[in-house]
Design a protein around this motif. Structure first.
Motif, PDB file in Angstrom:
ATOM      1  N   ALA A 146     -27.665 -26.071 -70.108  1.00  0.00           N
ATOM      2  CA  ALA A 146     -29.250 -26.111 -69.777  1.00  0.00           C
ATOM      3  C   ALA A 146     -29.992 -25.022 -69.404  1.00  0.00           C
ATOM      4  O   ALA A 146     -31.086 -24.816 -69.644  1.00  0.00           O
ATOM      5  N   LEU A 147     -29.442 -24.073 -68.724  1.00  0.00           N
ATOM      6  CA  LEU A 147     -29.884 -22.876 -68.483  1.00  0.00           C
ATOM      7  C   LEU A 147     -30.140 -21.863 -69.669  1.00  0.00           C
ATOM      8  O   LEU A 147     -31.165 -21.204 -69.941  1.00  0.00           O
ATOM      9  N   TYR A 148     -29.260 -21.988 -70.815  1.00  0.00           N
ATOM     10  CA  TYR A 148     -29.590 -21.123 -71.768  1.00  0.00           C
ATOM     11  C   TYR A 148     -29.029 -21.933 -73.056  1.00  0.00           C
ATOM     12  O   TYR A 148     -28.005 -21.828 -73.545  1.00  0.00           O
ATOM     13  N   PRO A 149     -30.170 -22.893 -73.638  1.00  0.00           N
ATOM     14  CA  PRO A 149     -29.790 -23.705 -74.570  1.00  0.00           C
ATOM     15  C   PRO A 149     -29.341 -23.039 -75.939  1.00  0.00           C
ATOM     16  O   PRO A 149     -28.483 -23.605 -76.848  1.00  0.00           O
ATOM     17  N   VAL A 150     -29.840 -21.836 -76.323  1.00  0.00           N
ATOM     18  CA  VAL A 150     -29.637 -21.262 -77.388  1.00  0.00           C
ATOM     19  C   VAL A 150     -28.153 -20.464 -77.470  1.00  0.00           C
ATOM     20  O   VAL A 150     -27.918 -19.646 -76.243  1.00  0.00           O
ATOM     21  N   LYS A 151     -27.262 -20.531 -78.450  1.00  0.00           N
ATOM     22  CA  LYS A 151     -26.146 -20.091 -78.457  1.00  0.00           C
ATOM     23  C   LYS A 151     -26.168 -18.506 -78.410  1.00  0.00           C
ATOM     24  O   LYS A 151     -27.016 -17.734 -79.168  1.00  0.00           O
ATOM     25  N   GLY A 152     -24.888 -17.795 -77.688  1.00  0.00           N
ATOM     26  CA  GLY A 152     -24.997 -16.412 -77.494  1.00  0.00           C
ATOM     27  C   GLY A 152     -24.776 -16.031 -76.239  1.00  0.00           C
ATOM     28  O   GLY A 152     -24.669 -16.792 -75.172  1.00  0.00           O
ATOM     29  N   VAL A 153     -24.223 -14.834 -76.258  1.00  0.00           N
ATOM     30  CA  VAL A 153     -23.704 -14.256 -74.820  1.00  0.00           C
ATOM     31  C   VAL A 153     -24.931 -13.745 -74.065  1.00  0.00           C
ATOM     32  O   VAL A 153     -25.754 -13.119 -74.568  1.00  0.00           O
ATOM     33  N   VAL A 154     -24.977 -14.161 -72.839  1.00  0.00           N
ATOM     34  CA  VAL A 154     -26.308 -13.858 -71.976  1.00  0.00           C
ATOM     35  C   VAL A 154     -25.712 -12.576 -71.317  1.00  0.00           C
ATOM     36  O   VAL A 154     -24.928 -12.441 -70.299  1.00  0.00           O
ATOM     37  N   PRO A 155     -26.508 -11.517 -71.588  1.00  0.00           N
ATOM     38  CA  PRO A 155     -26.130 -10.288 -71.167  1.00  0.00           C
ATOM     39  C   PRO A 155     -26.518 -10.043 -69.679  1.00  0.00           C
ATOM     40  O   PRO A 155     -27.074 -10.566 -69.063  1.00  0.00           O
ATOM     41  N   VAL A 156     -25.702  -8.967 -69.046  1.00  0.00           N
ATOM     42  CA  VAL A 156     -25.818  -8.859 -67.614  1.00  0.00           C
ATOM     43  C   VAL A 156     -26.874  -7.522 -67.491  1.00  0.00           C
ATOM     44  O   VAL A 156     -26.818  -6.629 -68.029  1.00  0.00           O
ATOM     45  N   SER A 157     -28.131  -7.907 -67.239  1.00  0.00           N
ATOM     46  CA  SER A 157     -28.902  -7.093 -67.087  1.00  0.00           C
ATOM     47  C   SER A 157     -29.173  -5.957 -65.999  1.00  0.00           C
ATOM     48  O   SER A 157     -28.621  -6.334 -65.092  1.00  0.00           O
ATOM     49  N   LYS A 158     -29.787  -4.895 -66.143  1.00  0.00           N
ATOM     50  CA  LYS A 158     -29.944  -3.987 -64.954  1.00  0.00           C
ATOM     51  C   LYS A 158     -30.850  -4.750 -63.858  1.00  0.00           C
ATOM     52  O   LYS A 158     -30.637  -4.354 -62.910  1.00  0.00           O
ATOM     53  N   ASP A 159     -31.766  -5.174 -64.242  1.00  0.00           N
ATOM     54  CA  ASP A 159     -32.619  -5.974 -63.453  1.00  0.00           C
ATOM     55  C   ASP A 159     -32.862  -7.366 -63.845  1.00  0.00           C
ATOM     56  O   ASP A 159     -33.726  -7.707 -64.291  1.00  0.00           O
ATOM     57  N   PRO A 160     -31.766  -8.246 -63.613  1.00  0.00           N
ATOM     58  CA  PRO A 160     -31.616  -9.633 -64.106  1.00  0.00           C
ATOM     59  C   PRO A 160     -32.718 -10.409 -63.379  1.00  0.00           C
ATOM     60  O   PRO A 160     -33.104 -10.399 -62.317  1.00  0.00           O
ATOM     61  N   SER A 161     -33.209 -11.503 -64.172  1.00  0.00           N
ATOM     62  CA  SER A 161     -34.098 -12.654 -63.643  1.00  0.00           C
ATOM     63  C   SER A 161     -33.078 -13.489 -62.936  1.00  0.00           C
ATOM     64  O   SER A 161     -32.012 -13.645 -62.660  1.00  0.00           O
TER      65      SER A 161
END
Length: 329
Positions: free
Chosen positions: A69-84
């Motif tokens: 539900a949070l990220y419907p598009v397939k793929g790894v969600v990166p760990v950002s320096k300034d994450p949302s």
């Protein structure tokens, strides 16, 4: 939802499970219907508290739904320096899922029963005794293949007798084995393509009937289908049931129009045992554990590898799953 089907390759049944989980979660956390995933971020603490109160398997299913539900598009969600806030919540849920898997794997690898299993445990001897009680009930009601216009209560009794026979006359299967399973004549079965056999499950009728188990239930990917022979006693039960089952499905819904869905099947399964188990909740998974745990072939694995592997194949899981997940002390 089209994105989930296209990007992640999810099937409609899986999407239905996700929708159900997210709907239940939204109702619990916000007291409203599910509209979007925002509450999973803004009310993270409340969601986390709810999740931690669930069993490991239930918790894992909720979290998988949340991540999609949070990220419907397939793929790894990166760990950002300034994450949302969304990224932060996502990775927190990933952490929860990881912790859940660690606890689950630690529990199953030492062969210990979970608290839930311990509370509801039933021995295989007790299961067979209950199956025999249903056999006697059907006999006392004088239900035969020639019986006409069975009452709804007698049809329900016969369906319960069928289901408990399916779990005691052959090694107990997963729920998915019997939901949507169709009858088919031997001549029709022989005409099916390899793909049709691989993607569906059937009860092949005839003098020597058997189950051909394919589709999502098939865990041994080297097989086109798992073939389960039917013994004389089960054949007798199946023949009796077929005389009163007007549908093409082995286990139809209450009004005999469509296959019974997972929710209906699960509720009926619990109802089968309810009169005899003093408040325990008996599920197909618990019966599989009881069956394996009572099976002497699993008590000395080094001396019985071939038997263990054969039993595992018939039950449609790997030897490792049998030992680590179903075998209990």
């Amino acid at each position: 939802m089209n994105t989930l089907i296209k990007e992640r390759g999810l099937k409609e049944r899986t999407l239905h499970i996700y929708r159900t989980k997210l709907g239940a979660l939204a109702k619990t956390i916000t007291n409203k219907e599910f509209v979007n995933s925002d509450f999973l971020i803004s009310k993270y603490d409340k969601v986390e508290k709810f999740l931690k109160a669930q069993t490991n398997s239930t918790k894992a299913n909720f979290i998988k739904s949340i991540l999609v539900a949070l990220y419907p598009v397939k793929g790894v969600v990166p760990v950002s320096k300034d994450p949302s806030d969304r990224e932060t919540a996502y990775h927190n849920y990933v952490g929860l899922l990881h912790d859940t898997k660690v606890v689950y794997e630690t529990t199953i690898q030492d062969g210990a029963k979970s608290d839930k299993d311990e509370k509801n445990w039933i021995t295989w001897v007790e299961v067979l005794e209950i199956a025999n009680k249903y056999k006697k009930l059907v006999k006392s009601k004088k239900i035969t293949g020639k019986s006409a216009d069975l009452s709804s209560s007698d049809l329900l009794l016969l369906k319960k007798y069928l289901i408990i026979s399916l779990y005691t006359q052959i090694p107990p299967q997963r729920t998915s084995t019997f939901v949507d399973l169709k009858y088919i004549k031997p001549a029709q079965y022989k005409k099916l393509s390899t793909e049709e056999i691989k993607n569906n499950s059937y009860l092949v009728e005839g003098a020597n009937p058997f189950f051909s188990i394919g589709a999502n239930t098939l865990k041994n990917k080297t097989d086109t289908a798992n073939i389960l022979p039917i013994n004389k006693q089960l054949k007798s039960v199946l023949t009796l049931w077929k005389k009163h089952n007007i549908t093409e499905y082995l286990i139809p819904n209450t009004i005999f129009t469509d296959p019974m869905n997972y929710k209906e099947y699960g509720k009926l399964f619990v109802d089968i045992f309810e009169p005899y188990v003093d408040g325990k909740i008996i599920t197909p998974s618990l019966l599989r554990k009881s069956h394996i745990s009572s099976n002497k072939d699993y008590k000395d694995l080094e001396d019985a590898q071939s038997k263990v592997e054969q039993t595992a194949k018939v039950m449609n899981h790997s030897k490792n799953v049998a030992i680590k997940v179903y075998k209990k002390k």
